[in-house]
Design an enzyme around this catalytic site. Structure first.
Site, PDB file in Angstrom:
ATOM      1  N   HIS A 251      32.735  51.659  -7.390  1.00  8.84           N
ATOM      2  CA  HIS A 251      32.787  53.053  -6.949  1.00  8.84           C
ATOM      3  C   HIS A 251      32.535  53.974  -8.138  1.00  8.84           C
ATOM      4  CE1 HIS A 251      35.383  56.626  -5.424  1.00  8.84           C
ATOM      5  NE2 HIS A 251      34.107  56.819  -5.186  1.00  8.84           N
TER       6      HIS A 251
ATOM      7  N   GLU B 230      35.355  52.713 -10.549  1.00 11.64           N
ATOM      8  CA  GLU B 230      36.485  52.039  -9.923  1.00 11.64           C
ATOM      9  C   GLU B 230      35.983  50.678  -9.412  1.00 11.64           C
ATOM     10  OE1 GLU B 230      40.043  53.756  -7.049  1.00 11.64           O
ATOM     11  OE2 GLU B 230      37.985  54.284  -6.566  1.00 11.64           O
TER      12      GLU B 230
ATOM     13  N   ASN C 271      40.356  58.069  -4.191  1.00 10.82           N
ATOM     14  CA  ASN C 271      40.348  58.904  -2.984  1.00 10.82           C
ATOM     15  C   ASN C 271      41.655  58.881  -2.216  1.00 10.82           C
ATOM     16  OD1 ASN C 271      37.848  60.289  -2.996  1.00 10.82           O
ATOM     17  ND2 ASN C 271      36.826  58.340  -2.690  1.00 10.82           N
TER      18      ASN C 271
END
Length: 284
Positions: A141, A153, A191
């Site tokens: 990510h 990530e 997130n």
């Protein structure tokens, strides 16, 4: 596997282009894929323009820019994944799209090709289940804008092997990025923390607590955030924010992740943020 080997990036949008640019600037050969000529050509133009800005700022020479662009090949054929060592998928944040792509890639790619997804919230384990190589599927990510942001990530699925995890961490470091690992839970780390904050900022507008400018100013001046949550939501795309909140709500079954009705209304209106010219702010 190292960064100098061949990679295919799936998706010539903002994230895919940023990933492709980062790879070619690190010496890799990259094939940039999208489903339509117009999309992939637009992506190539974005990368060319981004590298031109670096030349204008004297961070690159014209010769370096040409060398990097020579390592980038556009395509609308997934068959070009036959010879790559790594695929990084940056398609829209929808499970059906990603699983369909991974199923096709699994048939096309070499047996030892690693399949990475740039998903910001979806299950790596679920995506991997569409393949016969779940041990070679992993989450990478990247943060937006990719060429600037230092974090990647890294998320291992239930079946991701230790060898895959180590290779991808080393690749990330070779790109000049910092890999930080997370477990395969909805939203991972970034997130799971960021999106509820953005959602709460939207609730503050919805409930009439303050105007967007005031909310962003408080978070910038009071919490030392470089960008307020509503300006950031516009930058990310409100449709993406909504999709992630829905993933969190569905994944955890907890009402604290319920998307604000105002967020849903803005998406329904097509007010998606910067990319549509209007979100919580207006853009020319």
């Amino acid at each position: 596997m190292n960064v100098l080997q061949k990679t295919m990036v799936i998706g010539a949008g903002q994230m895919g282009c940023g990933i492709a640019q980062t790879l070619i600037q690190s010496g890799g050969e990259v094939t940039l894929y999208d489903i339509k000529h117009a999309a992939v050509n637009r992506g190539m133009s974005l990368i060319e323009e981004s590298l031109k800005r670096l030349v204008d700022k004297e961070k690159l020479t014209k010769e370096q820019r040409e060398q990097f662009l020579a390592k980038l090949t556009p395509t609308i054929s997934l068959k070009n994944a036959e010879s790559v060592d790594l695929v990084i998928e940056a398609a829209p944040e929808q499970m059906e799209i990603k699983k369909s792509l991974f199923k096709k890639l699994d048939r096309i790619c070499k047996a030892d090709t690693i399949l990475a997804t740039n998903t910001s919230s979806l299950s790596i384990t679920d995506i991997a289940s569409a393949t016969s190589r779940p041990g070679l599927v992993i989450g990478m990510h990247f943060m937006n804008p990719v060429p600037v942001m230092p974090l990647v990530e890294i998320i291992s699925g239930l079946a991701t092997t230790e060898e895959t995890r180590v290779k991808v961490k080393k690749l990330t470091q070779a790109l000049g990025k910092t890999p930080v690992e997370a477990k395969d839970f909805p939203g991972f780390i970034a997130n799971r923390i960021l999106m509820p904050m953005i959602n709460e900022a939207i609730y503050a507008i919805y409930e009439g607590v303050a105007e967007p400018e005031a909310i962003d100013q408080i978070m910038k001046l009071g919490m030392n955030h470089p960008m307020g949550p509503l300006a950031l939501a516009d930058f990310i795309g409100l449709d993406t924010c909504l999709a992630i909140m829905e993933t969190l709500q569905q994944g955890f079954g907890d009402s604290k992740y319920r998307p604000c009705p105002l967020l849903r209304q803005y998406v329904q209106a097509g007010w998606l943020g910067r990319k549509s010219g209007r979100g919580f702010y207006l853009y020319s």
